[in-house]
Design an enzyme around this catalytic site. Structure first.
Site, mmCIF file in Angstrom:
data_model
loop_
_atom_site.group_PDB
_atom_site.id
_atom_site.type_symbol
_atom_site.label_atom_id
_atom_site.label_comp_id
_atom_site.label_asym_id
_atom_site.label_seq_id
_atom_site.Cartn_x
_atom_site.Cartn_y
_atom_site.Cartn_z
ATOM 1 N N TYR A 32 0.832 -1.194 0.000
ATOM 2 C CA TYR A 32 0.000 0.000 0.000
ATOM 3 C C TYR A 32 0.869 1.248 0.000
ATOM 4 O O TYR A 32 2.091 1.179 0.229
ATOM 5 C CB TYR A 32 -0.952 -0.005 1.202
ATOM 6 N N LYS A 144 6.388 -2.067 2.038
ATOM 7 C CA LYS A 144 5.213 -1.476 2.697
ATOM 8 C C LYS A 144 4.031 -2.436 2.532
ATOM 9 O O LYS A 144 3.129 -2.216 1.708
ATOM 10 C CB LYS A 144 4.939 -0.097 2.081
ATOM 11 N N GLU A 176 12.756 2.621 13.808
ATOM 12 C CA GLU A 176 11.733 3.560 13.317
ATOM 13 C C GLU A 176 10.558 3.453 14.275
ATOM 14 O O GLU A 176 10.699 2.858 15.357
ATOM 15 C CB GLU A 176 11.345 3.242 11.868
ATOM 16 N N LEU A 200 11.360 1.154 6.811
ATOM 17 C CA LEU A 200 10.740 1.599 5.570
ATOM 18 C C LEU A 200 11.528 2.811 5.054
ATOM 19 O O LEU A 200 11.839 3.716 5.834
ATOM 20 C CB LEU A 200 9.286 2.009 5.824
#
Ligand code: PLP
Length: 278
Positions: A32, A144, A176, A200
């Site tokens: 996505y 993702k 993250e 990511l």
């Protein structure tokens, strides 16, 4: 009722139907993107489509993305979204009888798009409160994927503890957060985890690193260890949803109230937004 995009068509959400055998439903087998719009204009769409193409390639999902490039602007228009909005695009491996192996190559990916008005939480501007979370995600956090259970669990735990975000710690490194990249400032130098399979490659992260390099703000992509956090002068999060958001506490321990480096980056980031969307 919203107008959504499904497999080549713009239609009312009530008429957008997919099979329960869609691999997104049975396996969480999809990727996505979330694109921000300011002033009714998508922000950095090419960067988001570039990452979507990379993610499809890594997942071996053979989606043809060129026709999708017009979808964000058309969703904004169809839904009368002329201000701040978010656009969600999802591509799954398509509908096929349930089986661990991939479906036959002729299976069409399912492509879905949705846009909605976005009202950032005003509390974010006062500083993010964060907790530390063990990073129990798989080892391909660079993709993702729609399977976001660990992110969801950690976001929920943060909420239940009265915090805004959970910082994922793996091998002692703050990699993250549940929906954002993490930065900290030590001795005036901005540091963030290097690109790897554990984070990511955030679009906002890349903009911030470019801004630092362009404007002479010292920065380095090098691990930030959880044990160093008490020495951080500043820390902040970056994402499509947060933009650049200062962190005011980690595990209840406050960071210094002044954050001049973050403030400068926030101001520079706003200029980029103005340049691109106004
Ligand atoms: N890291 C994770 C786990 C995310 O889910 C996101 C955004 O959704 C980010 C980082 C930030 O990426 P971007 O700046 O492209 O929104």
């Amino acid at each position: 009722m919203a107008t959504v995009y499904l497999n080549g068509q713009f239609l009312p959400d009530t008429q957008a139907l997919i099979s329960p055998l869609d691999r997104g439903f049975t396996y969480g087998d999809g990727v996505y993107e979330v694109i921000r719009a300011y002033n009714g204009k998508p922000f950095l769409p090419d960067e988001h489509f570039g990452r979507l193409a990379d993610c499809c390639a890594k997942m071996r999902i053979g989606a043809y993305l060129s026709p999708l490039h017009e979808v964000p602007a058309r969703l904004l228009e169809a839904n009368g979204l002329t201000g701040d909005a978010l656009i969600y695009l999802q591509i799954t491996r398509g509908t096929a009888p349930r089986s661990h192996v991939f479906p036959p190559p002729e299976t069409h990916p399912t492509v879905f798009g949705l846009a909605w008005q976005f009202n950032p939480n005003p509390a974010w501007a006062q500083g993010m409160t964060t907790i530390l979370e063990p990073d129990v995600r798989w080892s391909r956090c660079d993709i993702k994927v729609t399977s976001l259970i660990p992110n969801s669990f950690s976001a929920q735990r943060a909420k239940e503890l009265g915090a805004h975000e959970g910082l994922f710690v793996r091998d002692g490194v703050v990699q993250e957060a549940t929906l954002s990249n993490f930065f900290a400032v030590f001795g005036g130098e901005v540091r963030t985890a290097p690109l790897s399979n554990y984070i990511l490659p955030g679009i906002t992260r890349a903009v911030v690193l470019d801004l630092c390099r362009e404007h002479g703000i010292p920065c380095r992509e090098t691990p930030v260890f959880a044990t160093e956090l008490h020495q951080a002068e500043e820390a902040f999060l970056t994402s499509t949803v947060y933009d650049v958001a200062s962190i005011k506490s980690v595990e209840g321990r406050p960071l210094p109230a002044e954050h001049p480096v973050t403030d400068r980056i926030v101001a520079l980031f706003r200029e980029v937004v103005r340049r691109e969307c106004w």
